[in-house]
Design an enzyme around this catalytic site. Structure first.
Site, PDB file in Angstrom:
ATOM      1  CB  CYS A 101     -17.170  -7.409   7.019  1.00  0.00           C
ATOM      2  SG  CYS A 101     -15.803  -6.908   7.566  1.00  0.00           S
ATOM      3  CB  CYS A 199     -11.439  -8.201   1.142  1.00  0.00           C
ATOM      4  SG  CYS A 199     -12.292  -8.811   2.658  1.00  0.00           S
TER       5      CYS A 199
END
Length: 396
Positions: A101, A199
């Site tokens: 990410c 997440c």
């Protein structure tokens, strides 16, 4: 300077943005919408990209009197992070989605868009430091406080990206001070829990999530001599170094626990053995990137024509394979190896070869190797193979 503050909705990014404003910069806050289900709302904070986080970020920007925007990167996040996560597990590797990410979203897609819009730098709440050498070249270094240092997860940053990165919390000695500062500024996120877990796996159950995204096939659990000890429900549910959940049903001859040593997706086998067989002597990494200019030994080597077996001069490093692991003294060199699947037509792949000088255990392909010299982050690579001389006789 014109600054884009990446606002996760947490206390660190809030204080980082406030410090940028206080320094007199022209600051704009942006929150990244990464979830493909925008209605998702989690109590507290297990991740960093929910509606709750977005509202917290907006409130901070309102208090700072700066513009606030939400940028939708959900499609790119799915392709570059979520799909990559699934693919890596399908190939028997254990990926780090936060590294991906940072590489693909927070410091590639975000920074690319920010620069295109005329911003000079992107500010985040990471605990790391960017400094310039005597020639003005940017380098990434550990934060002032080891306990909060996050330079490992930023090891994917490139030389060009470091030119536009600013981490205002670099010299802050403790998270308590950041929370106290947030409280003094009246930020409601001052006591907000830290984000953790993956997440896009809101319940934190990676195995259950993988079972929904990968077709699990039962297979054999074998010892190092090739003897079948039991069955597993799917090799993708295991990781190197795992002890619990093997369900073998019978003890080892010496009565000691067994650990996962290898995952073989092609044969759908999980190989187990004693703890000492998790010791690592050598790591080979692929997809290497350099955080700043590469060291002289690497720069000289990369300037040469690729040739099978060619290797760079050796250089000393400390190697870190997990975000909160201790670095270990090592040596490293670059090497061209044969690769029939190479897309450049040359049939070669560039690897970084790291020789481990201290005890290091339980390293899995797919993890990220970050290389340091002192406090400086040299760069990173995806671990392709972690090898031990003691494991040379494991049955194939």
């Amino acid at each position: 300077m014109k600054i884009l503050a990446a606002m996760s909705g947490g206390v660190d990014s809030a204080v980082a943005a406030a410090r940028a404003v206080e320094a007199g910069h022209d600051v704009v806050g942006v929150h990244l919408a990464l979830s493909r289900m925008p209605g998702t709302l989690r109590t507290g904070s297990r991740g960093c990209c929910t509606i709750e986080d977005s509202m917290d970020a907006r409130r901070v920007c309102d208090q700072l009197g700066i513009p606030f925007y939400v940028w939708d990167f959900s499609e790119r996040f799915k392709e570059d992070v979520v799909d990559d996560f699934v693919s890596e597990y399908e190939h028997g590797r254990t990926p780090n989605p936060c590294m991906r990410c940072n590489e693909k979203i927070k410091f590639a897609a975000l920074l690319e868009k920010a620069v295109a819009l005329g911003f000079d730098a992107v500010v985040t709440g990471h605990y790391a430091k960017v400094i310039s050498d005597e020639a003005g070249n940017r380098e990434l270094h550990r934060a002032a406080t080891w306990a909060k240092d996050q330079s490992y997860v930023l090891g994917v940053l490139t030389h060009e990206q470091l030119k536009h990165a600013w981490f205002p919390l670099a010299d802050t000695p403790s998270k308590d001070l950041v929370r106290a500062e947030a409280a003094e500024r009246g930020f409601s996120v001052a006591k907000k829990p830290d984000s953790y877990d993956i997440c896009f796996i809101p319940e934190g159950d990676t195995r259950a999530w993988l079972e929904e995204h990968i077709e699990m096939q039962p297979g054999d659990i074998k010892d190092t001599e090739g003897n079948v000890l039991g069955q597993h429900p799917g090799s993708h549910a295991y990781t190197v170094g795992q002890r619990k959940g093997l369900a073998i049903g019978r003890p080892a001859p010496d009565g000691k626990p067994r650990f996962v040593l290898e995952i073989r997706p092609k044969t759908n086998e999980v190989i187990v053995g004693s703890r000492d067989l998790l010791d690592i002597d050598e790591i080979r990494g692929i997809r290497t990137t350099w955080a700043g200019l590469p060291v002289a030994e690497v720069a000289d080597f990369l300037a040469q024509q690729p040739r099978l077996g060619a290797r760079s001069a050796e250089f000393d490093i400390t190697a870190q394979v997990r975000a909160h692991a201790d670095p270990v003294a090592s040596t490293a060199h670059m090497e061209w190896v044969e690769d029939d699947e190479a897309e450049d037509g040359a049939g070669l792949r560039l690897e970084v070869v790291v020789g481990i000088k201290e005890e290091l255990r339980g390293v899995s392909p797919g993890q990220t190797l970050v290389m340091y010299q002192g406090t400086r982050v040299l760069g990173q690579a995806t671990i392709n193979r972690a090898y031990s001389l003691k494991r040379a006789d494991i049955a194939a």
